[in-house]
Scaffold this motif. Sequence first.
Motif, PDB file in Angstrom:
ATOM      1  N   LEU A 118       0.836  -1.197   0.000  1.00 54.10           N
ATOM      2  CA  LEU A 118       0.000   0.000   0.000  1.00 54.10           C
ATOM      3  C   LEU A 118       0.874   1.252   0.000  1.00 54.10           C
ATOM      4  N   SER A 119       1.907   1.269   0.799  1.00 55.86           N
ATOM      5  CA  SER A 119       2.828   2.411   0.826  1.00 55.86           C
ATOM      6  C   SER A 119       3.485   2.599  -0.533  1.00 55.86           C
ATOM      7  N   LEU A 120       3.907   1.507  -1.141  1.00 54.78           N
ATOM      8  CA  LEU A 120       4.520   1.562  -2.463  1.00 54.78           C
ATOM      9  C   LEU A 120       3.531   2.128  -3.485  1.00 54.78           C
ATOM     10  N   ALA A 121       2.297   1.662  -3.451  1.00 56.34           N
ATOM     11  CA  ALA A 121       1.280   2.142  -4.386  1.00 56.34           C
ATOM     12  C   ALA A 121       1.029   3.633  -4.203  1.00 56.34           C
ATOM     13  N   LEU A 122       0.912   4.078  -2.958  1.00 55.90           N
ATOM     14  CA  LEU A 122       0.689   5.499  -2.691  1.00 55.90           C
ATOM     15  C   LEU A 122       1.856   6.341  -3.205  1.00 55.90           C
ATOM     16  N   HIS A 123       3.046   5.872  -2.970  1.00 58.35           N
ATOM     17  CA  HIS A 123       4.246   6.578  -3.429  1.00 58.35           C
ATOM     18  C   HIS A 123       4.220   6.702  -4.954  1.00 58.35           C
ATOM     19  N   ALA A 124       3.943   5.602  -5.631  1.00 58.69           N
ATOM     20  CA  ALA A 124       3.891   5.615  -7.099  1.00 58.69           C
ATOM     21  C   ALA A 124       2.786   6.537  -7.601  1.00 58.69           C
ATOM     22  N   LEU A 125       1.639   6.498  -6.967  1.00 57.36           N
ATOM     23  CA  LEU A 125       0.514   7.327  -7.397  1.00 57.36           C
ATOM     24  C   LEU A 125       0.813   8.817  -7.247  1.00 57.36           C
ATOM     25  N   VAL A 126       1.521   9.185  -6.200  1.00 57.13           N
ATOM     26  CA  VAL A 126       1.903  10.592  -6.046  1.00 57.13           C
ATOM     27  C   VAL A 126       2.806  11.010  -7.202  1.00 57.13           C
ATOM     28  N   HIS A 127       3.748  10.152  -7.570  1.00 57.50           N
ATOM     29  CA  HIS A 127       4.604  10.462  -8.725  1.00 57.50           C
ATOM     30  C   HIS A 127       3.768  10.633  -9.991  1.00 57.50           C
ATOM     31  N   ARG A 134      -9.299   5.193   0.554  1.00 54.50           N
ATOM     32  CA  ARG A 134     -10.135   3.999   0.694  1.00 54.50           C
ATOM     33  C   ARG A 134     -10.205   3.231  -0.622  1.00 54.50           C
ATOM     34  N   ALA A 135     -10.337   3.932  -1.746  1.00 54.70           N
ATOM     35  CA  ALA A 135     -10.380   3.269  -3.054  1.00 54.70           C
ATOM     36  C   ALA A 135      -9.067   2.554  -3.344  1.00 54.70           C
ATOM     37  N   ILE A 136      -7.966   3.196  -2.996  1.00 54.78           N
ATOM     38  CA  ILE A 136      -6.650   2.582  -3.210  1.00 54.78           C
ATOM     39  C   ILE A 136      -6.482   1.373  -2.311  1.00 54.78           C
ATOM     40  N   TYR A 137      -6.830   1.537  -1.053  1.00 53.17           N
ATOM     41  CA  TYR A 137      -6.759   0.457  -0.062  1.00 53.17           C
ATOM     42  C   TYR A 137      -7.591  -0.738  -0.516  1.00 53.17           C
ATOM     43  N   ALA A 138      -8.814  -0.472  -0.983  1.00 54.92           N
ATOM     44  CA  ALA A 138      -9.693  -1.555  -1.445  1.00 54.92           C
ATOM     45  C   ALA A 138      -9.118  -2.237  -2.683  1.00 54.92           C
ATOM     46  N   ALA A 139      -8.561  -1.455  -3.596  1.00 53.06           N
ATOM     47  CA  ALA A 139      -7.993  -2.024  -4.818  1.00 53.06           C
ATOM     48  C   ALA A 139      -6.804  -2.928  -4.515  1.00 53.06           C
TER      49      ALA A 139
END
Length: 151
Positions: free
Chosen positions: A7-16, A76-81
């Motif tokens: 999840l942390s990795l996904a959030l980091h990538a999404l911010v980029h 929440r959408a990211i977490y669920a995905a």
Amino acid sequence: MKRSSRLSLALHALVHLHKQPDEAVTSTTLATCLMTNPVVVRRALGELREAGIVGSTKGHDGGWRLLRPAQDITLRAIYAAMGESLLIRTESDPGDIQCGIVRTVNVVMGEFIADAEALLAARLERVSLADIANAATPNPLHPHHGAHHHG
């Protein structure tokens, strides 16, 4: 308790991706920023693609892009995905289910976890990707803006 690294990795990538709205960002570029393998990035973003959060294109100008504005993407959408749980599970070993105490503890702890997950989901719904991106400075993909390369 270890946090969800996916999840942390996904959030980091999404911010980029949010900070690069006019260009697709390759898995290799994201992997460099996240200090991981491009395959790990593709797996995580593949789950987000299935949820309609990101899209990808192949070829010379290929890469990943956000499909929606960051303010419309909730945590929440990211977490669920990602299909992960941020909370630890407390159920006993299934072999112990014959014990009345174990069953009672499982019920009580199950209710506690359900309540905690509901609170977590409500909080995640209130935070958008844009909220995180706006708080995240500087932009490491553009070092000429004073940022340094990071992970």
